[in-house]
Design a protein around this motif. Structure first.
Motif, short mmCIF file in Angstrom:
data_model
loop_
_atom_site.label_atom_id
_atom_site.label_comp_id
_atom_site.label_asym_id
_atom_site.label_seq_id
_atom_site.Cartn_x
_atom_site.Cartn_y
_atom_site.Cartn_z
N VAL A 88 10.77 1.51 4.46
CA VAL A 88 10.28 0.21 4.93
C VAL A 88 8.94 0.38 5.65
O VAL A 88 7.98 -0.36 5.38
N LEU A 89 8.85 1.34 6.53
CA LEU A 89 7.60 1.56 7.26
C LEU A 89 6.48 2.01 6.34
O LEU A 89 5.32 1.60 6.51
N GLY A 90 6.79 2.85 5.37
CA GLY A 90 5.77 3.30 4.42
C GLY A 90 5.23 2.16 3.57
O GLY A 90 4.02 2.03 3.38
N ALA A 91 6.13 1.32 3.07
CA ALA A 91 5.70 0.18 2.27
C ALA A 91 4.87 -0.79 3.11
O ALA A 91 3.84 -1.31 2.65
N ALA A 92 5.29 -1.02 4.35
CA ALA A 92 4.53 -1.91 5.23
C ALA A 92 3.16 -1.33 5.55
O ALA A 92 2.17 -2.06 5.59
N ALA A 93 3.10 -0.02 5.77
CA ALA A 93 1.82 0.62 6.09
C ALA A 93 0.84 0.54 4.91
O ALA A 93 -0.34 0.25 5.10
N VAL A 94 1.34 0.79 3.71
CA VAL A 94 0.47 0.69 2.54
C VAL A 94 -0.02 -0.73 2.34
O VAL A 94 -1.22 -0.97 2.12
N THR A 95 0.86 -1.70 2.45
CA THR A 95 0.48 -3.10 2.28
C THR A 95 -0.52 -3.52 3.35
O THR A 95 -1.55 -4.13 3.04
N ALA A 96 -0.23 -3.18 4.61
CA ALA A 96 -1.14 -3.55 5.69
C ALA A 96 -2.49 -2.86 5.55
O ALA A 96 -3.54 -3.46 5.81
N GLY A 97 -2.46 -1.60 5.15
CA GLY A 97 -3.73 -0.87 4.98
C GLY A 97 -4.61 -1.48 3.91
O GLY A 97 -5.81 -1.64 4.08
N LEU A 98 -4.01 -1.82 2.80
CA LEU A 98 -4.79 -2.45 1.72
C LEU A 98 -5.29 -3.83 2.10
O LEU A 98 -6.40 -4.21 1.73
N ARG A 99 -4.48 -4.57 2.82
CA ARG A 99 -4.94 -5.89 3.26
C ARG A 99 -6.07 -5.76 4.27
O ARG A 99 -6.99 -6.58 4.27
N ALA A 100 -6.01 -4.75 5.13
CA ALA A 100 -7.09 -4.52 6.09
C ALA A 100 -8.38 -4.14 5.39
O ALA A 100 -9.48 -4.47 5.87
N LEU A 101 -8.25 -3.45 4.24
CA LEU A 101 -9.44 -3.07 3.46
C LEU A 101 -9.93 -4.21 2.58
O LEU A 101 -10.93 -4.07 1.89
N GLY A 102 -9.21 -5.31 2.60
CA GLY A 102 -9.64 -6.48 1.82
C GLY A 102 -8.96 -6.57 0.47
O GLY A 102 -9.39 -7.33 -0.40
N GLY A 103 -7.88 -5.86 0.27
CA GLY A 103 -7.21 -5.84 -1.03
C GLY A 103 -6.13 -6.81 -1.16
O GLY A 103 -5.56 -7.51 -0.50
#
Length: 103
Positions: A88-103
């Protein structure tokens, strides 16, 4: 008006649960019914995940965005047999990271 809808939905859920509990044990003992009862929750959950991951924010059409990458990360972590909290934390981190990068 909305409270009647809430009340109706509650009664409907209760009756659906009662119907499931009212099924005789001999019916559930049949191999086909037992297999369907085992696989049905997996199919329903998969459908809900697919809708939540691929549905466009506007509700019309499909979209591949950061949520899809998060799902991919979750699948990779599940294949690696990571604990559920790590998944759960890994999926959330990847999603949040990509959204922060504008993805």
């Amino acid at each position: 008006m909305i409270w009647w809808a809430v009340l109706g939905a509650g009664v409907g859920c209760y009756l659906l649960k009662l119907a499931g509990l009212s099924v005789p044990a001999r019916v559930l003992a049949r191999p086909r019914v037992a297999r369907a009862a085992t696989l049905l929750p997996v199919a329903l959950l998969s459908g809900l995940v697919a809708v939540q991951v691929l549905a466009a924010p506007s509700g019309a059409g499909l979209v591949a965005d950061a949520r899809l990458a998060g799902l991919g990360a979750a699948i990779a972590l599940l294949v690696a047999r990571a604990p559920f909290l790590v998944v759960v934390l890994g999926a959330a981190a990847v999603t949040a990271g990509l959204r922060a990068l504008g993805g």
